[in-house]
Design an enzyme around this catalytic site. Structure first.
Site, PDB file in Angstrom:
ATOM      1  N   GLU A   5      36.234 -43.092  -6.416  1.00  9.13           N
ATOM      2  CA  GLU A   5      36.481 -44.531  -6.519  1.00  9.13           C
ATOM      3  C   GLU A   5      37.743 -44.746  -7.334  1.00  9.13           C
ATOM      4  O   GLU A   5      37.750 -44.625  -8.560  1.00  9.13           O
ATOM      5  CB  GLU A   5      35.293 -45.274  -7.155  1.00  9.13           C
ATOM      6  CG  GLU A   5      35.489 -46.787  -7.092  1.00  9.13           C
ATOM      7  CD  GLU A   5      34.309 -47.583  -7.631  1.00  9.13           C
ATOM      8  OE1 GLU A   5      33.807 -48.439  -6.892  1.00  9.13           O
ATOM      9  OE2 GLU A   5      33.881 -47.360  -8.771  1.00  9.13           O
ATOM     10  N   HIS A  32      32.713 -46.426 -15.958  1.00 10.65           N
ATOM     11  CA  HIS A  32      31.850 -47.226 -16.836  1.00 10.65           C
ATOM     12  C   HIS A  32      31.242 -46.355 -17.940  1.00 10.65           C
ATOM     13  O   HIS A  32      31.136 -46.785 -19.088  1.00 10.65           O
ATOM     14  CB  HIS A  32      30.749 -47.905 -16.022  1.00 10.65           C
ATOM     15  CG  HIS A  32      31.271 -48.814 -14.957  1.00 10.65           C
ATOM     16  ND1 HIS A  32      32.042 -49.912 -15.233  1.00 10.65           N
ATOM     17  CD2 HIS A  32      31.165 -48.772 -13.609  1.00 10.65           C
ATOM     18  CE1 HIS A  32      32.379 -50.525 -14.097  1.00 10.65           C
ATOM     19  NE2 HIS A  32      31.859 -49.848 -13.092  1.00 10.65           N
ATOM     20  N   SER A  90      27.851 -50.570  -0.164  1.00  9.01           N
ATOM     21  CA  SER A  90      27.650 -51.036  -1.532  1.00  9.01           C
ATOM     22  C   SER A  90      28.069 -52.494  -1.600  1.00  9.01           C
ATOM     23  O   SER A  90      28.761 -52.998  -0.705  1.00  9.01           O
ATOM     24  CB  SER A  90      28.465 -50.202  -2.516  1.00  9.01           C
ATOM     25  OG  SER A  90      29.848 -50.380  -2.283  1.00  9.01           O
ATOM     26  N   HIS A 137      30.010 -42.492  -8.700  1.00 10.23           N
ATOM     27  CA  HIS A 137      31.402 -42.884  -8.511  1.00 10.23           C
ATOM     28  C   HIS A 137      32.251 -42.058  -9.461  1.00 10.23           C
ATOM     29  O   HIS A 137      32.096 -42.160 -10.691  1.00 10.23           O
ATOM     30  CB  HIS A 137      31.595 -44.371  -8.820  1.00 10.23           C
ATOM     31  CG  HIS A 137      31.286 -45.264  -7.668  1.00 10.23           C
ATOM     32  ND1 HIS A 137      31.120 -46.624  -7.796  1.00 10.23           N
ATOM     33  CD2 HIS A 137      31.137 -44.982  -6.337  1.00 10.23           C
ATOM     34  CE1 HIS A 137      30.876 -47.145  -6.593  1.00 10.23           C
ATOM     35  NE2 HIS A 137      30.876 -46.165  -5.713  1.00 10.23           N
ATOM     36  N   HIS A 144      35.368 -44.394  -1.647  1.00 12.04           N
ATOM     37  CA  HIS A 144      35.219 -45.838  -1.494  1.00 12.04           C
ATOM     38  C   HIS A 144      36.398 -46.368  -0.673  1.00 12.04           C
ATOM     39  O   HIS A 144      37.528 -45.934  -0.849  1.00 12.04           O
ATOM     40  CB  HIS A 144      35.199 -46.490  -2.877  1.00 12.04           C
ATOM     41  CG  HIS A 144      34.729 -47.909  -2.870  1.00 12.04           C
ATOM     42  ND1 HIS A 144      35.482 -48.933  -2.342  1.00 12.04           N
ATOM     43  CD2 HIS A 144      33.564 -48.475  -3.314  1.00 12.04           C
ATOM     44  CE1 HIS A 144      34.806 -50.071  -2.469  1.00 12.04           C
ATOM     45  NE2 HIS A 144      33.639 -49.813  -3.057  1.00 12.04           N
ATOM     46  N   GLU A 191      23.675 -49.434  -9.731  1.00  7.91           N
ATOM     47  CA  GLU A 191      24.794 -48.898 -10.521  1.00  7.91           C
ATOM     48  C   GLU A 191      24.784 -49.446 -11.945  1.00  7.91           C
ATOM     49  O   GLU A 191      24.519 -50.630 -12.164  1.00  7.91           O
ATOM     50  CB  GLU A 191      26.118 -49.263  -9.826  1.00  7.91           C
ATOM     51  CG  GLU A 191      27.355 -48.673 -10.503  1.00  7.91           C
ATOM     52  CD  GLU A 191      28.630 -48.870  -9.687  1.00  7.91           C
ATOM     53  OE1 GLU A 191      28.597 -49.602  -8.676  1.00  7.91           O
ATOM     54  OE2 GLU A 191      29.663 -48.277 -10.068  1.00  7.91           O
ATOM     55  N   GLU A 204      31.723 -56.353 -17.577  1.00 10.48           N
ATOM     56  CA  GLU A 204      31.505 -56.814 -16.205  1.00 10.48           C
ATOM     57  C   GLU A 204      30.073 -57.284 -15.965  1.00 10.48           C
ATOM     58  O   GLU A 204      29.824 -58.082 -15.080  1.00 10.48           O
ATOM     59  CB  GLU A 204      31.888 -55.709 -15.216  1.00 10.48           C
ATOM     60  CG  GLU A 204      33.360 -55.321 -15.349  1.00 10.48           C
ATOM     61  CD  GLU A 204      33.810 -54.297 -14.322  1.00 10.48           C
ATOM     62  OE1 GLU A 204      33.547 -54.519 -13.134  1.00 10.48           O
ATOM     63  OE2 GLU A 204      34.412 -53.286 -14.709  1.00 10.48           O
ATOM     64  N   ASP A 257      28.696 -44.102 -12.629  1.00  7.61           N
ATOM     65  CA  ASP A 257      30.139 -44.288 -12.428  1.00  7.61           C
ATOM     66  C   ASP A 257      30.832 -43.821 -13.707  1.00  7.61           C
ATOM     67  O   ASP A 257      30.586 -44.363 -14.783  1.00  7.61           O
ATOM     68  CB  ASP A 257      30.419 -45.772 -12.140  1.00  7.61           C
ATOM     69  CG  ASP A 257      31.897 -46.072 -11.895  1.00  7.61           C
ATOM     70  OD1 ASP A 257      32.752 -45.521 -12.606  1.00  7.61           O
ATOM     71  OD2 ASP A 257      32.183 -46.886 -10.995  1.00  7.61           O
ATOM     72  N   ARG A 308      40.976 -46.163 -13.527  1.00 11.02           N
ATOM     73  CA  ARG A 308      40.717 -46.433 -12.104  1.00 11.02           C
ATOM     74  C   ARG A 308      41.773 -45.841 -11.173  1.00 11.02           C
ATOM     75  O   ARG A 308      41.742 -46.098  -9.970  1.00 11.02           O
ATOM     76  CB  ARG A 308      40.617 -47.939 -11.817  1.00 11.02           C
ATOM     77  CG  ARG A 308      39.424 -48.636 -12.423  1.00 11.02           C
ATOM     78  CD  ARG A 308      38.138 -48.163 -11.825  1.00 11.02           C
ATOM     79  NE  ARG A 308      37.082 -49.160 -11.877  1.00 11.02           N
ATOM     80  CZ  ARG A 308      35.836 -48.918 -11.505  1.00 11.02           C
ATOM     81  NH1 ARG A 308      35.494 -47.718 -11.075  1.00 11.02           N
ATOM     82  NH2 ARG A 308      34.919 -49.853 -11.558  1.00 11.02           N
TER      83      ARG A 308
HETATM   84 MN    MN Z   1      31.678 -47.995  -9.361  1.00  8.09          MN
END
Ligand code: MN
Length: 281
Positions: free
Chosen positions: A236, A178, A64, A201, A7, A144, A150, A175, A207
């Site tokens: 990512e 998540h 994206s 991802h 990303h 996604e 979120e 991902d 992160r």
């Molecule tokens: Mn993601």
């Protein structure tokens, strides 16, 4: 054959013509097959310029986005349609073959209750119609699954897959960041959605640099080996924080690694694990 991507926000905090083109060069040097381009504002995007640099660097691309609040799909299907059609045009114009991410909802938009059947049907209706145009342009759509803080609309792979299966050719975009919040583990969800899984991802629990958090990467790759996954693996991580990106991703602490470190360490881990679990053969 597995394709490795990254990303753009591994290197930058905002995409504009100049920073975008530099990131295309950085990604090519980092040794990935493609760059995921954030199309957060498809109305200000110099597709022709980026296409030239991508071709010069021999790099592929995906796009994206997250829908803006005023185009949260279930509440504003017409606004979402207009925004997504513009994004789809730019995806094709830059030479990317996929448009994925949060294309069915706006991050940070909540109703205070669980998603309704009518809301998810609105997603199927709008994305199903967009998909007809996407197929004509040679672009595949991906949706996604994102954690509960979120969005309320799609939190698990299985819920997201149920929508994706209703739209021919569409893929599930997973991902690990998540999943680490929402799923029971990192193995069974991949097996349960293997029929539509196409894009992942690869993101650490905080992160940051892959391998320095609590995501069980061996379990992830064991699952991918078990289903014979041959889709895309996309690094990512977020390094360069600007206020918009910090707010969108709730990153309130300075990163411990810069973009080059995140890219080098993250891609090395992905390639090593893919080889260890025989995904690259
Ligand atoms: Mn993601």
């Amino acid at each position: 054959m597995i394709e490795f991507g990254a990303h753009a926000f591994v290197w930058i905090g905002a995409w504009d013509t100049e920073s975008g083109n530099q990131t295309i060069r950085d990604a090519a040097r980092a040794g990935v097959n493609f760059l995921e381009i954030p199309l957060l504002n498809p109305y200000h995007f110099d597709a022709a310029s980026h296409r030239r640099v991508l071709q010069a660097e021999g790099l592929g691309a995906t796009c994206s986005l997250g829908l803006p609040a005023q185009a949260h799909l279930p509440a504003h299907p017409r606004e979402a349609t207009v925004f997504l059609q513009k994004a789809l045009e730019q995806t094709a114009a830059v030479g990317a073959d996929s448009l994925c991410g949060c294309i069915g909802y706006s991050l940070g938009t909540f109703t205070g209750v669980a998603p309704t059947a009518a809301e998810r049907q609105a997603v199927v209706d709008v994305l199903g119609s967009l998909n007809e145009k996407a197929r004509g342009l040679g672009v595949r759509l991906g949706l996604e699954a994102v954690n509960r803080y979120e969005t309320y609309l799609y939190n698990t792979l299985s819920d997201t897959a149920a929508t994706v299966r209703q739209i021919p050719g569409m893929f599930l975009h997973a991902d690990t960041y998540h999943m680490n919040i929402e799923e029971d583990g990192m193995y069974q969800p991949f097996l349960d959605t293997a029929d539509v899984l196409g894009y992942i991802h690869m993101s650490e629990s905080h992160r940051g640099l892959l391998g320095t958090g609590t995501v069980d990467w061996d379990q992830v790759f064991q699952a991918l080996a078990a289903i014979g996954y041959r889709g895309r693996l996309v690094l990512e991580s977020f390094a360069a924080i600007n206020p918009d990106l910090a707010a969108a991703t709730c990153l309130w602490r300075p990163p411990r690694h810069n973009g080059a470190q995140l890219a080098q360490g993250g891609i090395a881990l992905l390639r090593q694990k893919a080889q260890q679990y025989s995904l690259t053969t």
